[in-house]
Design a protein around this motif. Structure first.
Motif, PDB file in Angstrom:
ATOM      1  N   LEU A  11      -6.590  -6.190  33.018  1.00  0.00           N
ATOM      2  CA  LEU A  11      -6.369  -6.580  34.413  1.00  0.00           C
ATOM      3  C   LEU A  11      -5.190  -7.537  34.543  1.00  0.00           C
ATOM      4  N   GLY A  12      -5.051  -8.444  33.573  1.00  0.00           N
ATOM      5  CA  GLY A  12      -3.948  -9.390  33.620  1.00  0.00           C
ATOM      6  C   GLY A  12      -2.600  -8.696  33.569  1.00  0.00           C
ATOM      7  N   VAL A  13      -2.471  -7.715  32.690  1.00  0.00           N
ATOM      8  CA  VAL A  13      -1.212  -6.969  32.575  1.00  0.00           C
ATOM      9  C   VAL A  13      -0.924  -6.202  33.860  1.00  0.00           C
ATOM     10  N   LEU A  14      -1.953  -5.555  34.416  1.00  0.00           N
ATOM     11  CA  LEU A  14      -1.749  -4.746  35.622  1.00  0.00           C
ATOM     12  C   LEU A  14      -1.422  -5.614  36.837  1.00  0.00           C
ATOM     13  N   PHE A 110       4.555   5.398  32.269  1.00  0.00           N
ATOM     14  CA  PHE A 110       5.081   4.953  30.980  1.00  0.00           C
ATOM     15  C   PHE A 110       3.989   4.961  29.908  1.00  0.00           C
ATOM     16  N   LEU A 111       2.794   4.441  30.251  1.00  0.00           N
ATOM     17  CA  LEU A 111       1.703   4.385  29.280  1.00  0.00           C
ATOM     18  C   LEU A 111       1.254   5.779  28.854  1.00  0.00           C
ATOM     19  N   PHE A 112       1.189   6.716  29.794  1.00  0.00           N
ATOM     20  CA  PHE A 112       0.801   8.088  29.438  1.00  0.00           C
ATOM     21  C   PHE A 112       1.803   8.691  28.456  1.00  0.00           C
ATOM     22  N   ILE A 113       3.086   8.445  28.668  1.00  0.00           N
ATOM     23  CA  ILE A 113       4.106   8.942  27.747  1.00  0.00           C
ATOM     24  C   ILE A 113       3.899   8.333  26.357  1.00  0.00           C
ATOM     25  N   ALA A 274     -12.917   2.289  20.635  1.00  0.00           N
ATOM     26  CA  ALA A 274     -12.593   3.679  20.259  1.00  0.00           C
ATOM     27  C   ALA A 274     -11.179   3.803  19.698  1.00  0.00           C
ATOM     28  N   GLY A 275     -10.335   2.797  19.908  1.00  0.00           N
ATOM     29  CA  GLY A 275      -8.981   2.841  19.357  1.00  0.00           C
ATOM     30  C   GLY A 275      -7.926   2.490  20.386  1.00  0.00           C
ATOM     31  N   GLY A 276      -6.737   2.169  19.886  1.00  0.00           N
ATOM     32  CA  GLY A 276      -5.645   1.739  20.749  1.00  0.00           C
ATOM     33  C   GLY A 276      -5.228   2.772  21.771  1.00  0.00           C
ATOM     34  N   VAL A 277      -5.202   4.050  21.373  1.00  0.00           N
ATOM     35  CA  VAL A 277      -4.791   5.112  22.293  1.00  0.00           C
ATOM     36  C   VAL A 277      -5.770   5.215  23.458  1.00  0.00           C
ATOM     37  N   ASN A 278      -7.052   5.143  23.159  1.00  0.00           N
ATOM     38  CA  ASN A 278      -8.065   5.205  24.218  1.00  0.00           C
ATOM     39  C   ASN A 278      -7.920   4.035  25.190  1.00  0.00           C
ATOM     40  N   PHE A 279      -7.649   2.847  24.639  1.00  0.00           N
ATOM     41  CA  PHE A 279      -7.503   1.667  25.491  1.00  0.00           C
ATOM     42  C   PHE A 279      -6.264   1.776  26.374  1.00  0.00           C
ATOM     43  N   LEU A 280      -5.152   2.263  25.816  1.00  0.00           N
ATOM     44  CA  LEU A 280      -3.933   2.444  26.602  1.00  0.00           C
ATOM     45  C   LEU A 280      -4.150   3.458  27.721  1.00  0.00           C
ATOM     46  N   ALA A 281      -4.863   4.546  27.412  1.00  0.00           N
ATOM     47  CA  ALA A 281      -5.152   5.556  28.437  1.00  0.00           C
ATOM     48  C   ALA A 281      -6.029   4.976  29.543  1.00  0.00           C
ATOM     49  N   PHE A 282      -6.967   4.115  29.156  1.00  0.00           N
ATOM     50  CA  PHE A 282      -7.832   3.460  30.140  1.00  0.00           C
ATOM     51  C   PHE A 282      -7.018   2.530  31.044  1.00  0.00           C
ATOM     52  N   ALA A 284      -3.855   2.830  31.713  1.00  0.00           N
ATOM     53  CA  ALA A 284      -3.051   3.708  32.575  1.00  0.00           C
ATOM     54  C   ALA A 284      -3.878   4.199  33.758  1.00  0.00           C
ATOM     55  N   LEU A 285      -5.120   4.572  33.502  1.00  0.00           N
ATOM     56  CA  LEU A 285      -6.010   5.035  34.566  1.00  0.00           C
ATOM     57  C   LEU A 285      -6.268   3.923  35.580  1.00  0.00           C
ATOM     58  N   LEU A 286      -6.518   2.713  35.086  1.00  0.00           N
ATOM     59  CA  LEU A 286      -6.712   1.569  35.983  1.00  0.00           C
ATOM     60  C   LEU A 286      -5.461   1.291  36.807  1.00  0.00           C
ATOM     61  N   SER A 287      -4.296   1.442  36.165  1.00  0.00           N
ATOM     62  CA  SER A 287      -3.035   1.174  36.855  1.00  0.00           C
ATOM     63  C   SER A 287      -2.822   2.154  38.004  1.00  0.00           C
TER      64      SER A 287
END
Length: 354
Positions: A11-14, A110-113, A274-282, A284-287
């Motif tokens: 949330l802080g980053v977004l 950007f995160l999805f890429i 679950a891993g860094g990729v899962n967290f980044l995708a999450f 991105a979804l929140l963003s």
């Protein structure tokens, strides 16, 4: 505590990205910025650089950029008028306000890429379960078989296989599998199944009665492929978010599906584990959700301000102060009601164990 930590990071980053959009375009158009805050409420820590005070505030569910001359009944000096937000052209005000949610959507893109470049887990076409009495079982497919083609069209990922079946017809088809070292072809006719999709719509699609074994591999993509797939994924998520909001209003999707901060904390912890990729995708979804929600024409949100400025652009004068006040009061009631509902749903999930 780990879940709370990762939720605060997400949330802080977004929030930072969102407010950065407002801040950068305000600066670009010569608008003075008095405060840049992550969070609302009492100041925890702050430091002033130039004309702007940068703050970390007590309540992390939001943030704000306070510009010179922003809001009703704000008194400014003649010297400040040249850097006043309210004295800028309506087009510039529209761009400054829209920059926040647009930055969130661009950040998600950007995160999805990045996710596709790092590598995404994909489920193979290995069969884990064959439902008794269904077309696949009647044809002779067994658990452990590896599906390689449908009607001669190669498939090696479960998502692609499921798409071919669901978008096909209730008509004879041939499924090719590898069992051990033997390639086998099975003929069958899918049967219709009626379910509700993510948007609460009733859909009927063909099924053959097989369940994936859950065996996964990691698919890596070149930068060009990642850009293509990231573009598709971002657009799909944006479209789905808009459609979901429409279905919520239509009550096609139950209101108890709305989640709040507690749900975000829980999912953030799960995805981080679950891993860094899962967290980044999450993230991105929140963003995407943050960007889309802020573009809604609800007063007190960015979209509400944009609606006022667009009306001003059309009629050639600002919307009346009384009309803005009433609209903002209605918007506040709607937003508070939504927050109460989200908290209620979160607590209900904890109580019921769902």
């Amino acid at each position: 505590m780990t879940s709370i930590f990762f939720a605060i990071i997400a949330l802080g980053v977004l929030i930072f990205i969102h407010e950065l959009g407002h801040f950068l375009f305000a600066k670009a158009f010569g608008v003075g910025v008095e405060k840049f805050s992550l969070g609302f409420g009492p100041k925890i820590v702050g430091k002033k650089y130039g004309e702007t005070e940068y703050l970390l505030s007590a309540f992390p569910l939001g943030g704000y950029v306070k510009m010179v001359g922003e809001g009703d009944d704000v008194e400014i000096t003649e010297e400040q008028r040249t850097v006043s937000f309210s004295d800028k052209s309506v087009l510039r005000r529209i761009i400054i306000v829209a920059a926040g949610p647009i930055f969130n959507l661009l950040f998600a893109y950007f995160l999805f890429i990045v996710v596709f470049m790092i590598g995404v887990p994909a489920v193979t076409t290995k069969v884990g379960e064959v439902v008794p009495g269904k077309p696949a079982a009647q044809a002779g497919i067994l658990p452990g078989d590896l599906i390689t083609a449908v009607n001669g069209k190669p498939v090696d990922r479960w998502e692609d296989f499921a798409t071919v079946i669901s978008k096909g017809k209730i008509a004879p088809m041939q499924v090719t599998v590898v069992r051990g070292a033997t390639v086998m072809n099975y003929n069958m006719v899918p049967e219709p199944r009626t379910t509700k999709n993510l948007l609460g719509e009733t859909v009927t699609s063909p099924v053959i009665g097989v369940v994936a074994a859950g065996e996964t591999v990691t698919d890596h993509f070149t930068p060009l492929e990642a850009i293509k797939r990231g573009s598709e994924q971002c657009w799909n998520v944006i479209s789905l978010t808009f459609l979901s909001l429409v279905r919520l209003v239509e009550r096609a999707i139950p209101l108890d599906t709305i989640g709040g901060p507690i749900m975000i904390v829980k999912i953030a912890g799960q995805q981080a584990a679950a891993g860094g990729v899962n967290f980044l995708a999450f993230v991105a979804l929140l963003s995407v959700n943050l960007g889309v929600l802020n573009l809604l024409p609800v007063p007190i949100l960015d979209g509400g301000h944009l609606a006022f400025y667009i009306i001003e652009l059309i009629i050639g004068r600002p919307v009346g102060k009384r009309a803005r006040e009433i609209a903002q009061q209605v918007g506040l009631v709607l937003l508070v009601s939504l927050m109460i509902l989200a908290f209620y749903n979160d607590i209900a999930r904890i109580v019921t164990g769902k």
